[in-house]
Design a protein around this motif. Structure first.
Motif, PDB file in Angstrom:
ATOM      1  N   ASN A 250       0.850  -1.168   0.000  1.00 47.84           N
ATOM      2  CA  ASN A 250       0.000   0.000   0.000  1.00 47.84           C
ATOM      3  C   ASN A 250       0.889   1.222   0.000  1.00 47.84           C
ATOM      4  O   ASN A 250       1.874   1.260   0.731  1.00 47.84           O
ATOM      5  CB  ASN A 250      -0.861   0.017   1.269  1.00 47.84           C
ATOM      6  CG  ASN A 250      -2.317  -0.164   0.936  1.00 47.84           C
ATOM      7  OD1 ASN A 250      -2.832   0.507   0.048  1.00 47.84           O
ATOM      8  ND2 ASN A 250      -2.960  -1.078   1.624  1.00 47.84           N
TER       9      ASN A 250
ATOM     10  N   SER B 292      -2.421   5.803  -0.680  1.00 47.21           N
ATOM     11  CA  SER B 292      -3.608   4.982  -0.424  1.00 47.21           C
ATOM     12  C   SER B 292      -3.869   3.977  -1.547  1.00 47.21           C
ATOM     13  O   SER B 292      -4.722   3.097  -1.397  1.00 47.21           O
ATOM     14  CB  SER B 292      -4.863   5.839  -0.186  1.00 47.21           C
ATOM     15  OG  SER B 292      -5.544   6.070  -1.399  1.00 47.21           O
ATOM     16  N   ASP B 293      -3.144   4.074  -2.646  1.00 51.55           N
ATOM     17  CA  ASP B 293      -3.317   3.088  -3.722  1.00 51.55           C
ATOM     18  C   ASP B 293      -2.643   1.776  -3.362  1.00 51.55           C
ATOM     19  O   ASP B 293      -1.666   1.733  -2.618  1.00 51.55           O
ATOM     20  CB  ASP B 293      -2.743   3.613  -5.045  1.00 51.55           C
ATOM     21  CG  ASP B 293      -3.665   4.618  -5.706  1.00 51.55           C
ATOM     22  OD1 ASP B 293      -4.819   4.753  -5.256  1.00 51.55           O
ATOM     23  OD2 ASP B 293      -3.240   5.268  -6.678  1.00 51.55           O
TER      24      ASP B 293
ATOM     25  N   LYS C 146     -13.157  -4.395  -0.747  1.00 51.97           N
ATOM     26  CA  LYS C 146     -12.459  -3.114  -0.951  1.00 51.97           C
ATOM     27  C   LYS C 146     -11.512  -3.209  -2.139  1.00 51.97           C
ATOM     28  O   LYS C 146     -11.462  -2.336  -3.008  1.00 51.97           O
ATOM     29  CB  LYS C 146     -11.647  -2.769   0.306  1.00 51.97           C
ATOM     30  CG  LYS C 146     -12.328  -1.806   1.251  1.00 51.97           C
ATOM     31  CD  LYS C 146     -11.831  -0.400   0.981  1.00 51.97           C
ATOM     32  CE  LYS C 146     -12.729   0.695   1.541  1.00 51.97           C
ATOM     33  NZ  LYS C 146     -13.171   0.473   2.906  1.00 51.97           N
ATOM     34  N   LEU C 147     -10.763  -4.300  -2.150  1.00 55.48           N
ATOM     35  CA  LEU C 147      -9.786  -4.509  -3.218  1.00 55.48           C
ATOM     36  C   LEU C 147     -10.484  -4.625  -4.571  1.00 55.48           C
ATOM     37  O   LEU C 147     -10.022  -4.091  -5.579  1.00 55.48           O
ATOM     38  CB  LEU C 147      -8.975  -5.776  -2.915  1.00 55.48           C
ATOM     39  CG  LEU C 147      -7.748  -6.049  -3.775  1.00 55.48           C
ATOM     40  CD1 LEU C 147      -6.815  -4.850  -3.825  1.00 55.48           C
ATOM     41  CD2 LEU C 147      -7.007  -7.277  -3.262  1.00 55.48           C
TER      42      LEU C 147
ATOM     43  N   GLU D  82     -13.361  -3.267  -5.403  1.00 58.86           N
ATOM     44  CA  GLU D  82     -13.834  -1.936  -5.812  1.00 58.86           C
ATOM     45  C   GLU D  82     -12.690  -1.116  -6.403  1.00 58.86           C
ATOM     46  O   GLU D  82     -12.841  -0.464  -7.441  1.00 58.86           O
ATOM     47  CB  GLU D  82     -14.452  -1.207  -4.613  1.00 58.86           C
ATOM     48  CG  GLU D  82     -15.754  -1.847  -4.141  1.00 58.86           C
ATOM     49  CD  GLU D  82     -16.853  -0.805  -3.920  1.00 58.86           C
ATOM     50  OE1 GLU D  82     -16.770   0.280  -4.526  1.00 58.86           O
ATOM     51  OE2 GLU D  82     -17.776  -1.083  -3.138  1.00 58.86           O
ATOM     52  N   ARG D  83     -11.552  -1.163  -5.736  1.00 58.51           N
ATOM     53  CA  ARG D  83     -10.401  -0.417  -6.227  1.00 58.51           C
ATOM     54  C   ARG D  83      -9.951  -0.927  -7.592  1.00 58.51           C
ATOM     55  O   ARG D  83      -9.591  -0.152  -8.471  1.00 58.51           O
ATOM     56  CB  ARG D  83      -9.223  -0.574  -5.271  1.00 58.51           C
ATOM     57  CG  ARG D  83      -9.299   0.345  -4.082  1.00 58.51           C
ATOM     58  CD  ARG D  83      -8.386  -0.170  -2.980  1.00 58.51           C
ATOM     59  NE  ARG D  83      -8.509   0.686  -1.820  1.00 58.51           N
ATOM     60  CZ  ARG D  83      -7.934   1.859  -1.708  1.00 58.51           C
ATOM     61  NH1 ARG D  83      -7.198   2.323  -2.706  1.00 58.51           N
ATOM     62  NH2 ARG D  83      -8.101   2.588  -0.636  1.00 58.51           N
ATOM     63  N   THR D  84      -9.951  -2.237  -7.736  1.00 60.68           N
ATOM     64  CA  THR D  84      -9.472  -2.813  -8.993  1.00 60.68           C
ATOM     65  C   THR D  84     -10.416  -2.469 -10.136  1.00 60.68           C
ATOM     66  O   THR D  84      -9.977  -2.162 -11.248  1.00 60.68           O
ATOM     67  CB  THR D  84      -9.344  -4.343  -8.854  1.00 60.68           C
ATOM     68  OG1 THR D  84      -8.553  -4.635  -7.705  1.00 60.68           O
ATOM     69  CG2 THR D  84      -8.687  -4.935 -10.079  1.00 60.68           C
TER      70      THR D  84
ATOM     71  N   ALA E 117     -12.258   0.221 -10.298  1.00 57.31           N
ATOM     72  CA  ALA E 117     -12.047   1.641 -10.595  1.00 57.31           C
ATOM     73  C   ALA E 117     -10.777   1.826 -11.415  1.00 57.31           C
ATOM     74  O   ALA E 117     -10.736   2.610 -12.367  1.00 57.31           O
ATOM     75  CB  ALA E 117     -11.975   2.443  -9.296  1.00 57.31           C
ATOM     76  N   GLU E 118      -9.738   1.088 -11.055  1.00 56.27           N
ATOM     77  CA  GLU E 118      -8.477   1.187 -11.783  1.00 56.27           C
ATOM     78  C   GLU E 118      -8.657   0.705 -13.229  1.00 56.27           C
ATOM     79  O   GLU E 118      -8.097   1.276 -14.160  1.00 56.27           O
ATOM     80  CB  GLU E 118      -7.402   0.355 -11.074  1.00 56.27           C
ATOM     81  CG  GLU E 118      -6.039   0.385 -11.709  1.00 56.27           C
ATOM     82  CD  GLU E 118      -5.393   1.770 -11.709  1.00 56.27           C
ATOM     83  OE1 GLU E 118      -5.786   2.613 -10.882  1.00 56.27           O
ATOM     84  OE2 GLU E 118      -4.503   1.999 -12.544  1.00 56.27           O
TER      85      GLU E 118
END
Lengths: 207, 207
Positions: free
Chosen positions: B25, B51-52, B95-96, B98-100, B102-103
């Motif tokens: 992180n 935070s990424d 969470k991961l 959602e982030r992935t 978005a990325e």
DNA sequence: CGAACCCTTGAATCCTTTCAAATGGTGTGG
DNA sequence: CCACACCATTTGAAAGGATTCAAGGGTTCG
């Protein structure tokens, strides 16, 4: 919970910037994910084959349009329902996470192609990629035992769509195909048919 | 469980095609994700801000190198441990995911830029993008109340890195910057400093 | 049989790259 | 504190590759 649906070639399933109302699984056929500029330029940002997941869960809008390239069958879910269901089933979310991570890897590899490769390199890379992707999906015309890369296959893309995938114009794509044929690297039995005659040469060209 | 680590500017954290041994992180600083061809061409395929998440969980190898652009602090985990821990904590996996997702959206938008935009459009899009990304991270030089897009900011990239991000050469990047300055669209107080003088013009140029 | 569409081919143009040199800022050592 | 060396960046000129514009085949389908 999911509803089966057919989508005929050319028909859209999801619109860019629309509210993300549905997600789906591809059962049969091939679909393209695209983004467009205001003035009509198009870039294909992903291709969905059978068993692939499409749509944007956990988000308000979808960043890409989804249009069928061939007649396709999909299993659609209301996004709301899917989101809720997924959060209650960690195994499903894990599967989805693994798929999304793999898709991100593929997408990043494609960025290299779009940003740094020449037209000949793009075409060679594309043909090798198709030769591998199509081998896994029974789209192949050659009933062989083991599923290595296909030597002969039928593209699910028109020339314009190949151009939109590679960030080229249709004329450049056509010229590069013609050159590969002239050089004896591939044979082109039909508009969308490709036979790889010299895989080594193609790999050397892919850069 | 995680170990803090500092990475100085230019120092690598993860190598392309290496075994995926660690994930991390970002706490502070900026890092680039890159892929390279055999002959040394490079494409930046992602940029990680505080935070990424970086690294490739649930996979044997990582598809991109990770190198610090600025001095950075990260919190690293052994991939094995992280994978096990994640599978036992659905909230973390969610969470991961959602982030992935978005990325992936961001990455696909960038494919449009790489495949279909001209050099002036690429530069304009890049500056607007930076203006938004940097505003969220305290990287901004203008202490303002609300966090809209930054009017003035310092790029974490050299000219060559901008080129690697946009799929251009360093000379083209330089010329486009010069032109924007000459047209009064931006001011360039320092090598890496940008001040947007005419956001509307920039948006019109972004295509 | 004709029309529409897709694909191919040709020629000229344009944008980006390539190659080369100059500029400018930075840091170091005298 | 200044001179010098080094590196990133800028600038220029020439070359090249992909695009644009235009026309000519070839298929497919009504």
């Amino acid at each position: 919970m999911g509803r089966r649906r057919t989508v005929s070639a050319g028909e859209p399933l999801i619109w860019e910037d629309d509210d993300s109302l549905l997600v789906a699984n591809v059962i049969e056929g091939v679909l393209k994910l695209t983004t467009s500029t205001a003035d009509g330029r198009e870039q294909i940002v992903g291709v969905a084959y059978p068993s692939d997941f499409i749509g944007r869960p956990f988000g308000q809008t979808s960043a890409a349009s989804v249009v069928a390239l061939t007649d396709a069958r999909v299993c659609v879910f209301a996004r709301n329902d899917f989101d809720r269901f997924a959060r209650e089933h960690p195994e499903l979310e894990h599967k989805l996470l693994e798929r999304t991570l793999a898709e991100l890897d593929r997408t990043r590899a494609w960025m290299m192609l779009l940003g740094r490769k020449s037209a000949p390199e793009k075409i060679a890379t594309f043909l090798l990629d198709m030769s591998e992707r199509l081998a896994d999906n029974g789209c192949v015309h050659q009933p062989g035992a083991q599923s290595g890369p296909a030597r002969q296959f039928t593209l699910p893309f028109s020339r314009q769509q190949v151009a939109d995938l590679l960030g080229l114009t249709i004329e450049t794509v056509s010229r590069q195909f013609t050159k590969l044929k002239a050089d004896g690297v591939v044979a082109l039995p039909g508009r969308r048919d490709v036979e790889i005659l010299n895989r080594g040469a193609l790999m050397a060209l892919a850069g």
